[in-house]
Design a protein around this motif. Structure first.
Motif, PDB file in Angstrom:
ATOM      1  N   UNK A  22       0.847  -1.196   0.000  1.00  0.00           N
ATOM      2  CA  UNK A  22       0.000   0.000   0.000  1.00  0.00           C
ATOM      3  C   UNK A  22       0.879   1.241   0.000  1.00  0.00           C
ATOM      4  N   UNK A  23       0.871   1.962  -1.114  1.00  0.00           N
ATOM      5  CA  UNK A  23       1.618   3.206  -1.224  1.00  0.00           C
ATOM      6  C   UNK A  23       0.707   4.342  -0.785  1.00  0.00           C
ATOM      7  N   UNK A  24       0.951   5.554  -1.235  1.00  0.00           N
ATOM      8  CA  UNK A  24       0.139   6.700  -0.835  1.00  0.00           C
ATOM      9  C   UNK A  24      -1.253   6.659  -1.436  1.00  0.00           C
ATOM     10  N   UNK A  36       3.167   7.159   6.928  1.00  0.00           N
ATOM     11  CA  UNK A  36       2.515   7.177   8.228  1.00  0.00           C
ATOM     12  C   UNK A  36       1.003   7.291   8.095  1.00  0.00           C
ATOM     13  N   UNK A  37       0.505   8.192   7.244  1.00  0.00           N
ATOM     14  CA  UNK A  37      -0.930   8.397   7.135  1.00  0.00           C
ATOM     15  C   UNK A  37      -1.626   7.160   6.577  1.00  0.00           C
ATOM     16  N   UNK A  38      -0.986   6.506   5.595  1.00  0.00           N
ATOM     17  CA  UNK A  38      -1.540   5.270   5.054  1.00  0.00           C
ATOM     18  C   UNK A  38      -1.584   4.193   6.127  1.00  0.00           C
ATOM     19  N   UNK A  39      -0.481   4.048   6.859  1.00  0.00           N
ATOM     20  CA  UNK A  39      -0.416   3.033   7.904  1.00  0.00           C
ATOM     21  C   UNK A  39      -1.478   3.258   8.972  1.00  0.00           C
ATOM     22  N   UNK A  40      -1.656   4.507   9.390  1.00  0.00           N
ATOM     23  CA  UNK A  40      -2.629   4.812  10.435  1.00  0.00           C
ATOM     24  C   UNK A  40      -4.050   4.510   9.975  1.00  0.00           C
ATOM     25  N   UNK A  72      -0.211  -0.061  -8.453  1.00  0.00           N
ATOM     26  CA  UNK A  72       1.143   0.342  -8.803  1.00  0.00           C
ATOM     27  C   UNK A  72       1.403   1.803  -8.434  1.00  0.00           C
ATOM     28  N   UNK A  73       2.632   2.063  -8.010  1.00  0.00           N
ATOM     29  CA  UNK A  73       3.056   3.395  -7.573  1.00  0.00           C
ATOM     30  C   UNK A  73       3.463   4.251  -8.768  1.00  0.00           C
TER      31      UNK A  73
END
Length: 268
Positions: free
Chosen positions: A24-26, A46-50, A80-81
């Protein structure tokens, strides 16, 4: 906001054979899919992880350190990024970790190069691939591993920090914004610093660089504030790796914090 590329990936994730790795990228937006106990998420933001932890997923936050995974995947899913070396590195990681018969599911738009990634992956790893076109120009590629292979897509040696500038000495790597250059806007900002410093009336003891990237602004400004303590933050774990390297290379007293802007940061 709706994104058919992500919607198709979310649908595929819901039906995928587990265990599942999700890169999971941005590019992750709500509404998120329902969490599954057999899904492990790898991301560097960080925002994606949270957001994904809040939704109930098990998340590994870092520079896509797949070696942290306790279970190998049967399926890998990935929207894809933007940056090709990162995409190729993650495809390599997926095709290495998957068993024979395992599946890599890639989603993206035509201008993301989705079909090209699917074709090159199938050719490089002697895999089978099926590409399906959905609504709004979205594509979903299903790549099935048919044999183990030592082949790799070119990823510019993604994992390695490398010098990109000698004056000042700076290290960077793929996966960081503008990683191969010094941003023109940052150069412009630094060029204004001498006039700003002349106008200061009190000593500067502590400086924060929010969204520091690989740390160019702080390195370039350090000569004007040789005795300052530095606080540098970024929401990208990959950027913080390079930033820490650059702080050490210049002997700077710096605290590098992985956080969203100044979230959770305190002090003067």
């Amino acid at each position: 906001m709706s994104d058919e590329v992500l919607n198709s990936l979310y649908r595929a994730l819901a039906e995928a054979d587990g265990p599942v790795w999700w890169f999971a990228d941005e590019q992750v937006i709500a509404p998120l899919p329902r969490a599954r106990e057999d899904v492990q998420v790898f991301c560097n933001r960080v925002d994606t992880a949270e957001a994904l932890r809040t939704a109930g997923f098990v998340v590994h936050l870092g520079d896509f350190a797949v070696e942290q995974a306790p279970l190998k995947p049967q399926t890998v899913v990935y929207r894809v990024s933007k940056e090709r070396p990162l995409v190729n590195m993650l495809i390599n990681a997926a095709m290495t970790a998957l068993p024979v018969g395992g599946r890599l599911l890639l989603s993206g738009y035509k201008n993301d190069g989705l079909k090209g990634y699917a074709d090159k992956t199938a050719k490089t790893f002697a895999a089978e691939r099926v590409v399906r076109k959905g609504g709004s120009g979205a594509y979903l590629a299903e790549i099935t591993k048919r044999a183990d292979s030592a082949a790799r897509l070119p990823d510019k040696d993604y994992r390695q920090l490398r010098p990109i500038c000698e004056e000042p000495l700076l290290y960077s790597k793929p996966g960081i914004y503008g990683w191969e250059k010094i941003d023109r806007g940052s150069r412009l900002l630094i060029s204004q610093l001498p006039d700003f410093v002349e106008g200061l009336t009190t000593p500067v003891h502590r400086i924060a660089d929010l969204g520091c990237g690989y740390g160019y602004l702080s390195v370039a400004a350090n000569e004007y504030f040789p005795n300052a303590q530095w606080l540098l933050t970024d929401n990208n774990a990959t950027a913080l790796l390079a930033c820490e390297k650059n702080m050490a290379a210049h002997g700077m007293v710096a605290e590098c914090v992985l956080t969203d802007c100044a979230d959770g940061v305190s002090g003067p």
